[in-house]
Enzyme design. Structure first.
Site, short mmCIF file in Angstrom:
data_model
loop_
_atom_site.label_atom_id
_atom_site.label_comp_id
_atom_site.label_asym_id
_atom_site.label_seq_id
_atom_site.Cartn_x
_atom_site.Cartn_y
_atom_site.Cartn_z
N HIS A 33 0.85 -1.18 0.00
CA HIS A 33 0.00 0.00 0.00
C HIS A 33 0.88 1.23 0.00
O HIS A 33 1.95 1.22 0.61
CB HIS A 33 -0.91 0.01 1.24
CG HIS A 33 -2.08 0.93 1.11
ND1 HIS A 33 -1.98 2.27 1.37
CD2 HIS A 33 -3.34 0.69 0.71
CE1 HIS A 33 -3.16 2.82 1.14
NE2 HIS A 33 -4.01 1.89 0.74
N ASP A 63 -8.07 -5.27 0.28
CA ASP A 63 -8.58 -6.10 -0.81
C ASP A 63 -8.18 -7.56 -0.70
O ASP A 63 -8.71 -8.40 -1.42
CB ASP A 63 -8.08 -5.55 -2.15
CG ASP A 63 -8.80 -4.26 -2.50
OD1 ASP A 63 -9.99 -4.18 -2.16
OD2 ASP A 63 -8.19 -3.36 -3.08
N1 ACO Z 1 4.07 -7.68 -4.59
C1 ACO Z 1 5.42 -7.64 -4.78
N2 ACO Z 1 6.15 -6.52 -4.69
C2 ACO Z 1 5.51 -5.39 -4.38
C3 ACO Z 1 4.11 -5.34 -4.16
C4 ACO Z 1 3.40 -6.54 -4.27
N3 ACO Z 1 2.08 -6.56 -4.08
N4 ACO Z 1 3.76 -4.08 -3.89
C5 ACO Z 1 4.87 -3.35 -3.92
N5 ACO Z 1 5.94 -4.13 -4.22
C6 ACO Z 1 7.33 -3.71 -4.33
C7 ACO Z 1 7.53 -2.89 -5.61
O1 ACO Z 1 7.91 -3.73 -6.70
C8 ACO Z 1 8.60 -1.92 -5.20
O2 ACO Z 1 9.83 -2.60 -5.26
P1 ACO Z 1 11.19 -1.78 -5.65
O3 ACO Z 1 11.40 -0.80 -4.55
O4 ACO Z 1 12.22 -2.87 -5.70
O5 ACO Z 1 10.92 -1.15 -6.97
C9 ACO Z 1 8.32 -1.65 -3.73
O6 ACO Z 1 7.59 -2.80 -3.26
C10 ACO Z 1 7.47 -0.41 -3.51
O7 ACO Z 1 6.26 -0.55 -4.25
P2 ACO Z 1 5.63 0.55 -5.19
O8 ACO Z 1 4.83 -0.11 -6.27
O9 ACO Z 1 6.67 1.53 -5.61
O10 ACO Z 1 4.66 1.23 -4.15
P3 ACO Z 1 3.45 2.17 -4.48
O11 ACO Z 1 3.16 2.89 -3.24
O12 ACO Z 1 3.71 2.95 -5.71
O13 ACO Z 1 2.26 1.15 -4.84
C11 ACO Z 1 0.49 -0.41 -4.64
C12 ACO Z 1 1.34 0.67 -3.94
C13 ACO Z 1 0.00 0.11 -6.00
C14 ACO Z 1 -0.73 -0.71 -3.78
C15 ACO Z 1 1.36 -1.67 -4.82
O14 ACO Z 1 1.79 -2.14 -3.56
C16 ACO Z 1 0.61 -2.75 -5.58
O15 ACO Z 1 0.57 -2.72 -6.81
N6 ACO Z 1 0.01 -3.76 -4.85
C17 ACO Z 1 -0.77 -4.77 -5.48
C18 ACO Z 1 -2.12 -4.23 -5.91
C19 ACO Z 1 -3.05 -3.98 -4.75
O16 ACO Z 1 -3.21 -4.80 -3.86
N7 ACO Z 1 -3.71 -2.80 -4.78
C20 ACO Z 1 -4.71 -2.43 -3.78
C21 ACO Z 1 -4.27 -1.24 -3.02
S1 ACO Z 1 -5.40 -0.92 -1.72
C22 ACO Z 1 -6.68 -0.11 -2.43
O17 ACO Z 1 -6.60 0.51 -3.44
C23 ACO Z 1 -7.95 -0.23 -1.76
#
Ligand code: ACO
Length: 454
Positions: free
Chosen positions: A310, A368
């Site tokens: 998140h 979620d």
């Molecule tokens: N699985 C594996 N790796 C992950 C995940 C994941 N679910 N989420 C983040 N990471 C990693 C990223 O690859 C990134 O790695 P890096 O630093 O090596 O590049 C690091 O963790 C930081 O993640 P970001 O994507 O940069 O974080 P951001 O804050 O931009 O994104 C998000 C947050 C979009 C929720 C992301 O965690 C994600 O895509 N999760 C899966 C989708 C999801 O569950 N979305 C629901 C969100 S809650 C809602 O909207 C109600």
């Protein structure tokens, strides 16, 4: 709005000029550096794609401490609200700033019930969609179209007209979502029954048919209420910011909420609950949990563990634990204690929470992760998951829209950019462009050949 400014930050610019920027105190969470005068004073813009460090507005509605896993609506914890309140109380709280007393609640519910029906023309409108349309596509279109139906309350400077608009949107959303679903099934729509609660009405319009009525069950109704409460608001997330941005120009609130629905649809936001369930289905069919964990960790693989991570929470999302308990309650009630999806989800959570990659990056289950299982247990098909989320989040969207419209310091949202395109250049007449392109291509090829020889 009164803002406390006690500290300032001094910035030294390259021309030996110094400027001071005020720090505004928050009631909870980090104070903010007020950069509004930065461009005027220094000639610089800030650069913050994705708003990693940028507060886009002032708000009194919701507070999140992502590090500690705290979520407050108007000061009340999400755990307390999910345990004790019903969705209408939370809707009132978000809109009006305080929990309602008995009289206020009755009046609010009456107002919402009064507006649950859709204009009969909307049935024809929905019938214009393909039967296989995603309910979110139908919702974006239908909610946007409602802006053409309520010409009597278009003056948003009038507080009464504003309030009627918010009531209409909240009231009509379950009807729209349920009708979108009914249309996809080829079943006749079910009209709202105003003797029922908001949650029961939504379930009935979704699951009843003219031959078989929906029978409420208190455990299921409680779980549906909790699911709606847990999704009701989450401060300046992508969809809420979209609603605020669209509304900042003074646009019609139905059109603004349609923009919010569009933003919510994506798998990185509200579409994640559908994606989580698809992932659990794949794991159930043939895959191993370990393979999914490894894929999520592979930097070459764009796959992410859906329902994990998140932007704000770097701890367990407090909504996820309430949702997990609600899943247990509903599955117990339905006699499906040994549900395979819940078992896979619990194992997946356990594996991820003990894996160094997820620990290091502070990736925890978000709301979620368990909502898909709960929605599945309640009988919703995958395609409706994000639509249910949209019904719940509508309350947050309109509360933020109202707060923004009522802010006397409101300005149209207009971000700036870091421009890295062409500098100013001369216009080339159409007939000379091809010639010029051929010359550039020939010169590049000569340079390339010379470079290869040397
Ligand atoms: N699985 C594996 N790796 C992950 C995940 C994941 N679910 N989420 C983040 N990471 C990693 C990223 O690859 C990134 O790695 P890096 O630093 O090596 O590049 C690091 O963790 C930081 O993640 P970001 O994507 O940069 O974080 P951001 O804050 O931009 O994104 C998000 C947050 C979009 C929720 C992301 O965690 C994600 O895509 N999760 C899966 C989708 C999801 O569950 N979305 C629901 C969100 S809650 C809602 O909207 C109600």
């Amino acid at each position: 709005m009164d803002k406390k400014v006690n500290k300032k930050i001094e910035i030294s610019l390259s021309n030996n000029k110094k400027i001071q920027l005020p720090i505004i105190e928050s009631t909870e969470g980090p104070d903010v550096l007020d950069v509004r005068a930065l461009y005027k004073e220094s000639g610089y813009f800030t650069f913050d794609p994705g708003y990693l460090s940028t507060g886009s507005c002032e708000s009194k509605i919701t507070f999140i401490d992502g590090g500690k896993g705290i979520l407050l609506h108007r000061g009340y914890t999400i755990e307390d609200l999910a345990k004790h309140a019903d969705f209408m109380e939370v809707a009132y709280l978000l809109l009006h700033g305080d929990l309602p007393n008995i009289k206020e609640k009755e009046k609010f519910e009456k107002n919402i019930r009064y507006h649950t029906m859709l204009h009969e023309q909307m049935k024809t409108f929905i019938q214009g969609f393909r039967r296989d349309a995603h309910p979110m596509a139908v919702m974006v279109g239908t909610v946007g179209a409602l802006s053409a139906f309520y010409r009597d309350s278009e003056d948003f400077s009038n507080s009464r007209q504003r309030l009627i608009s918010t009531h209409r949107i909240i009231a009509k959303m379950p009807t729209i979502a349920a009708w979108a679903y009914k249309y996809s099934l080829g079943q006749p729509v079910i009209y709202p029954n105003n003797k029922l609660t908001y949650a029961e009405n939504f379930m009935r319009m979704t699951f009843a048919t003219p031959c078989e009525d929906y029978v409420s069950n208190p455990v299921i109704t409680k779980a549906m209420n909790q699911l709606l409460i847990l999704h009701a608001d989450h401060e300046q997330n992508a969809s809420t910011s979209t609603v605020r941005l669209a509304g900042s120009s003074g646009a019609n609130p139905f059109a603004c909420v349609a923009a919010g629905i569009a933003s919510l649809w994506g798998p990185a936001h509200g579409g994640a609950n559908e994606a989580v369930m698809n992932m659990l289905l794949k794991i159930k069919r043939n895959a191993k949990i370990k393979d999914f964990i490894n894929r999520a960790k592979d930097p070459e693989d764009p796959f992410k563990l859906m329902g994990f991570g998140h932007r704000v929470y770097k701890n367990y999302d407090p909504r996820a634990s309430v949702m997990r308990d609600a899943c247990h309650n509903v599955l117990n009630e339905l006699g499906r204690k040994n549900n395979p999806f819940l078992a896979i989800a619990l194992d997946l959570e356990d594996a991820a929470l003990n894996d160094s990659y997820f620990i290091k990056k502070k990736l925890y289950p978000n709301v979620d992760f368990y909502s898909g299982i709960l929605l599945w247990a309640l009988g919703f098909p995958l395609s409706m998951y994000t639509a249910v989320f949209a019904v719940a989040r509508t309350v947050g969207w309109v509360a933020h829209w109202k707060e923004m419209i009522e802010d006397p310091t409101r300005k149209i949202s207009r971000p700036r950019q870091l421009y890295t395109g062409h500098k100013k250049r001369d216009y080339i007449e159409l007939d000379k462009r091809q010639k010029r392109k051929s010359i550039i291509k020939a010169i590049s090829s000569i340079i390339k050949k010379g470079y290869q020889k040397s």
